[in-house]
Design a protein around this motif. Structure first.
Motif, PDB file in Angstrom:
ATOM      1  N   ASP A   1     -45.769 -26.485 -14.884  1.00 21.31           N
ATOM      2  CA  ASP A   1     -44.465 -26.259 -15.509  1.00 21.31           C
ATOM      3  C   ASP A   1     -44.606 -25.447 -16.793  1.00 21.31           C
ATOM      4  OD1 ASP A   1     -43.358 -27.635 -13.483  1.00 21.31           O
ATOM      5  OD2 ASP A   1     -42.710 -29.372 -14.643  1.00 21.31           O
ATOM      6  N   VAL A   2     -45.706 -25.649 -17.531  1.00 23.79           N
ATOM      7  CA  VAL A   2     -45.952 -24.833 -18.725  1.00 23.79           C
ATOM      8  C   VAL A   2     -46.111 -23.373 -18.319  1.00 23.79           C
ATOM      9  CG1 VAL A   2     -47.537 -24.360 -20.627  1.00 23.79           C
ATOM     10  CG2 VAL A   2     -46.988 -26.720 -20.023  1.00 23.79           C
ATOM     11  N   ARG A   3     -46.819 -23.145 -17.233  1.00 21.16           N
ATOM     12  CA  ARG A   3     -46.993 -21.764 -16.742  1.00 21.16           C
ATOM     13  C   ARG A   3     -45.644 -21.147 -16.389  1.00 21.16           C
ATOM     14  NH1 ARG A   3     -51.318 -19.211 -12.525  1.00 21.16           N
ATOM     15  NH2 ARG A   3     -50.188 -17.292 -12.096  1.00 21.16           N
ATOM     16  N   SER A   4     -44.809 -21.877 -15.658  1.00 21.49           N
ATOM     17  CA  SER A   4     -43.475 -21.365 -15.305  1.00 21.49           C
ATOM     18  C   SER A   4     -42.666 -21.057 -16.551  1.00 21.49           C
ATOM     19  CB  SER A   4     -42.737 -22.378 -14.434  1.00 21.49           C
ATOM     20  OG  SER A   4     -43.415 -22.590 -13.217  1.00 21.49           O
ATOM     21  N   CYS A   5     -42.811 -21.916 -17.555  1.00 23.99           N
ATOM     22  CA  CYS A   5     -42.114 -21.729 -18.823  1.00 23.99           C
ATOM     23  C   CYS A   5     -42.569 -20.431 -19.495  1.00 23.99           C
ATOM     24  CB  CYS A   5     -42.380 -22.929 -19.728  1.00 23.99           C
ATOM     25  SG  CYS A   5     -41.785 -22.745 -21.408  1.00 23.99           S
ATOM     26  N   LEU A   6     -43.880 -20.182 -19.552  1.00 20.96           N
ATOM     27  CA  LEU A   6     -44.402 -18.958 -20.174  1.00 20.96           C
ATOM     28  C   LEU A   6     -43.927 -17.717 -19.427  1.00 20.96           C
ATOM     29  CD1 LEU A   6     -48.092 -20.033 -20.946  1.00 20.96           C
ATOM     30  CD2 LEU A   6     -46.136 -19.981 -22.515  1.00 20.96           C
ATOM     31  N   GLU A   7     -43.901 -17.797 -18.102  1.00 21.98           N
ATOM     32  CA  GLU A   7     -43.437 -16.656 -17.316  1.00 21.98           C
ATOM     33  C   GLU A   7     -41.955 -16.385 -17.572  1.00 21.98           C
ATOM     34  OE1 GLU A   7     -44.598 -17.965 -13.450  1.00 21.98           O
ATOM     35  OE2 GLU A   7     -46.586 -17.017 -13.560  1.00 21.98           O
ATOM     36  N   PHE A   8     -41.176 -17.445 -17.779  1.00 23.37           N
ATOM     37  CA  PHE A   8     -39.756 -17.263 -18.066  1.00 23.37           C
ATOM     38  C   PHE A   8     -39.557 -16.587 -19.414  1.00 23.37           C
ATOM     39  CE2 PHE A   8     -35.842 -18.691 -20.129  1.00 23.37           C
ATOM     40  CZ  PHE A   8     -34.901 -18.290 -19.199  1.00 23.37           C
ATOM     41  N   TRP A   9     -40.237 -17.061 -20.451  1.00 23.80           N
ATOM     42  CA  TRP A   9     -40.032 -16.486 -21.781  1.00 23.80           C
ATOM     43  C   TRP A   9     -40.615 -15.080 -21.884  1.00 23.80           C
ATOM     44  CZ3 TRP A   9     -36.149 -18.272 -23.929  1.00 23.80           C
ATOM     45  CH2 TRP A   9     -35.852 -19.636 -23.926  1.00 23.80           C
ATOM     46  N   SER A  10     -41.524 -14.744 -20.985  1.00 23.09           N
ATOM     47  CA  SER A  10     -42.013 -13.367 -20.936  1.00 23.09           C
ATOM     48  C   SER A  10     -40.901 -12.402 -20.529  1.00 23.09           C
ATOM     49  CB  SER A  10     -43.183 -13.258 -19.953  1.00 23.09           C
ATOM     50  OG  SER A  10     -43.605 -11.915 -19.816  1.00 23.09           O
ATOM     51  N   LEU A  11     -39.985 -12.872 -19.686  1.00 19.13           N
ATOM     52  CA  LEU A  11     -38.865 -12.028 -19.266  1.00 19.13           C
ATOM     53  C   LEU A  11     -38.003 -11.621 -20.453  1.00 19.13           C
ATOM     54  CD1 LEU A  11     -37.698 -13.972 -16.064  1.00 19.13           C
ATOM     55  CD2 LEU A  11     -39.217 -11.986 -16.194  1.00 19.13           C
ATOM     56  N   LEU A  12     -38.023 -12.440 -21.504  1.00 19.11           N
ATOM     57  CA  LEU A  12     -37.210 -12.162 -22.695  1.00 19.11           C
ATOM     58  C   LEU A  12     -38.070 -11.688 -23.866  1.00 19.11           C
ATOM     59  CD1 LEU A  12     -34.809 -15.177 -22.303  1.00 19.11           C
ATOM     60  CD2 LEU A  12     -34.154 -12.774 -22.248  1.00 19.11           C
ATOM     61  N   GLY A  13     -39.330 -11.362 -23.589  1.00 23.63           N
ATOM     62  CA  GLY A  13     -40.179 -10.779 -24.610  1.00 23.63           C
ATOM     63  C   GLY A  13     -40.712 -11.745 -25.645  1.00 23.63           C
ATOM     64  N   ARG A  14     -40.602 -13.055 -25.404  1.00 22.73           N
ATOM     65  CA  ARG A  14     -41.118 -14.026 -26.376  1.00 22.73           C
ATOM     66  C   ARG A  14     -42.644 -14.100 -26.330  1.00 22.73           C
ATOM     67  NH1 ARG A  14     -36.781 -14.113 -29.519  1.00 22.73           N
ATOM     68  NH2 ARG A  14     -34.931 -14.867 -28.441  1.00 22.73           N
ATOM     69  N   VAL A  15     -43.194 -13.945 -25.139  1.00 21.53           N
ATOM     70  CA  VAL A  15     -44.632 -13.803 -24.947  1.00 21.53           C
ATOM     71  C   VAL A  15     -44.805 -12.655 -23.948  1.00 21.53           C
ATOM     72  CG1 VAL A  15     -45.215 -16.220 -25.415  1.00 21.53           C
ATOM     73  CG2 VAL A  15     -44.649 -15.525 -23.085  1.00 21.53           C
ATOM     74  N   PHE A  16     -46.046 -12.304 -23.655  1.00 24.85           N
ATOM     75  CA  PHE A  16     -46.293 -11.194 -22.740  1.00 24.85           C
ATOM     76  C   PHE A  16     -47.077 -11.698 -21.543  1.00 24.85           C
ATOM     77  CE2 PHE A  16     -48.813  -7.550 -21.248  1.00 24.85           C
ATOM     78  CZ  PHE A  16     -47.809  -6.616 -21.050  1.00 24.85           C
ATOM     79  N   VAL A  17     -46.494 -11.571 -20.349  1.00 24.95           N
ATOM     80  CA  VAL A  17     -47.173 -11.923 -19.104  1.00 24.95           C
ATOM     81  C   VAL A  17     -47.035 -10.743 -18.159  1.00 24.95           C
ATOM     82  CG1 VAL A  17     -47.184 -13.423 -17.080  1.00 24.95           C
ATOM     83  CG2 VAL A  17     -46.766 -14.408 -19.339  1.00 24.95           C
ATOM     84  N   HIS A  18     -48.166 -10.266 -17.653  1.00 29.00           N
ATOM     85  CA  HIS A  18     -48.128  -9.139 -16.723  1.00 29.00           C
ATOM     86  C   HIS A  18     -49.309  -9.234 -15.770  1.00 29.00           C
ATOM     87  CE1 HIS A  18     -47.290  -5.106 -15.226  1.00 29.00           C
ATOM     88  NE2 HIS A  18     -48.574  -4.844 -15.351  1.00 29.00           N
ATOM     89  N   ASN A  19     -48.992  -9.199 -14.473  1.00 28.00           N
ATOM     90  CA  ASN A  19     -50.028  -9.119 -13.447  1.00 28.00           C
ATOM     91  C   ASN A  19     -51.056 -10.244 -13.571  1.00 28.00           C
ATOM     92  OD1 ASN A  19     -51.036  -7.861 -11.152  1.00 28.00           O
ATOM     93  ND2 ASN A  19     -52.476  -6.611 -12.290  1.00 28.00           N
TER      94      ASN A  19
END
Length: 441
Positions: free
Chosen positions: A376-394
């Motif tokens: 769930d933490v991973r899903s959370c990080l991926e969600f906030w990446s969509l809004l630029g709060r953190v960076f997740v790519h590939n």
């Protein structure tokens, strides 16, 4: 997951060629008169500039837009796409004129206007095929009659390009589904062969049934390799071939989902059509930030689009309160120190964030966040990446989403082996630094 709350937040991305007026427009958005001065060449955007635009509502939800003013230099195009996400509204901008050092207006040929616009549309179609696009023509008051003629032609050519991209998207989605079906058949065949050999060995081990569980297949191959007595070499090779086929299948499933605007990892139904770029307005908006013309009308259209769930279905999406707590915790020094500023896999990042939440003393309420499992933490990080709060790519994670942007700025605009770069951007030195900088250059 606990209670949920709606998120009325998105990114408003200003894209287009250099000197089309993106920075002026972003400043005009927050000016009471809808006006902004012309930006000189020495003030041009480097990388991405950020600002915030809010739409308050008396009887509805307040909306927050994170305005991303993208530099127009072509060298940045592909690094900009790292920040394209599905929680965005894209303002694609063009102009009929650019300005000399003496502030004289220089007319631009239609083909030179449309060329960059087509490249941006192609990048959007490749990365966010269902993107909503608002086309904006700027400097409309420099020569109003000429602007009207060019506007009509630009709109016609952009519609033709979007139709061309629509056709390509449909053909690509069809071909990708055929590839997916062939890969599914290969996985089924390999599973049958591996299970048959295991059955002949009277082994209790069996191939995971679920087609989409890559992790279970990885665990199966590890368990098989550790069996006693040791399995035959041909069985191990087949099991590894099965794992590789599953990895290919998962990659194709994700690609197929993206082509259909589906992002939950599931296979889109055959009845679901391919995702297509959508124009918010049939005609380009005409604005002049210096004169304050058309800015208010454009803002009204942007707000209306943000409030239209059929246009932006992600607006008002319900997320767990615990996810908001994670977002706030990531701002605090104790959590930042644990997570660090290095690139790592999303899985490793989720483990670090979970550890920081459970061990760190944070000044905000994170009680619900402390209870989140790693997935769930991973899903959370991926969600906030969509809004630029953190960076997740590939599959990779970086805590500070804008570190990449800040890194690229000096690389693009300076020689990294120069004395100026060393003085302004390097905080320390080490043995072999000159060789590293030469390689970086």
């Amino acid at each position: 997951a606990g209670p949920t709350v709606p998120v009325h937040e998105l990114r408003l991305m200003l894209i287009g060629d250099g000197e089309v007026g993106k920075t002026s427009l972003s400043r005009a958005f927050t000016d009471p008169q809808g006006r902004a001065g012309r930006i000189g060449k020495e003030q041009r955007t480097v990388g991405i500039d950020l600002s915030v635009l809010s739409f308050a509502a008396e009887d509805g939800a307040d909306i927050t837009c994170q305005v991303c003013d993208f530099a127009g230099q072509e060298i940045y195009y592909f690094s900009h796409t790292l920040h394209f996400t599905r929680r965005c509204l894209y303002l694609l901008m063009w102009t009929t004129h650019k300005f000399s050092e003496s502030d004289a207006a220089i007319a631009i040929a239609v083909e030179d206007i449309v060329g960059p616009l087509k490249r941006w549309l192609q990048l959007l179609a490749a990365n966010v095929p269902e993107a909503n696009v608002v086309v904006v023509g700027t400097h409309c008051k420099v020569n109003p009659d000429a602007f009207a003629v060019v506007q009509q032609r630009v709109d016609e050519l952009l519609k033709e390009e979007i139709e061309r991209l629509r056709f390509i998207a449909e053909q690509e989605a069809k071909a990708t589904r055929e590839v997916f079906q062939l890969q599914e058949a290969k996985v089924r065949s390999l599973k049958h062969d591996v299970n048959a050999k295991l059955s002949a060995m009277n082994s209790r081990l069996s191939v995971p049934y679920h087609q989409g569980s890559l992790r279970r297949h990885e665990e199966f191959v590890q368990a098989l390799a550790g069996m006693s007595p040791k399995p035959t070499r041909s069985l191990l090779l087949q099991a590894r071939a099965l794992l590789e086929a599953m990895q290919e299948l998962c990659r194709t499933r994700l690609r197929l989902g993206r082509l259909h605007g589906v992002y939950d990892g599931s296979e889109p139904a055959a009845s679901v059509g391919a995702a297509h770029l959508k124009l918010v307005n049939e005609r380009s908006f005409a604005v002049d930030s210096v004169e304050g013309v058309g800015v208010a009308e454009l803002l009204r259209a942007v707000e209306a689009t943000c409030r239209d769930r059929s246009a932006l279905p992600f607006m008002g999406e319900q997320v767990p309160v615990s996810w908001l707590q994670v977002k706030e915790a990531l701002k605090h020094e104790t959590v930042r120190d644990v997570v660090g500023d290095c690139v790592m896999s999303v899985g490793d990042a989720a483990v670090k964030v979970q550890a920081a939440l459970q061990q760190g003393q944070v000044e905000v309420d994170i009680e619900r966040a402390r209870a989140l499992p790693v997935e769930d933490v991973r899903s959370c990080l991926e969600f906030w990446s969509l809004l630029g709060r953190v960076f997740v790519h590939n599959g990779y994670f970086l805590r500070d989403a804008w570190f990449v942007i800040e890194l690229l700025k000096p690389l693009v605009h300076h020689s990294v082996t120069s004395r100026k770069f060393l003085q302004e951007f390097c905080t320390g030195s080490f043995d072999g630094m000159s060789d590293c900088l030469q390689q970086l250059q």
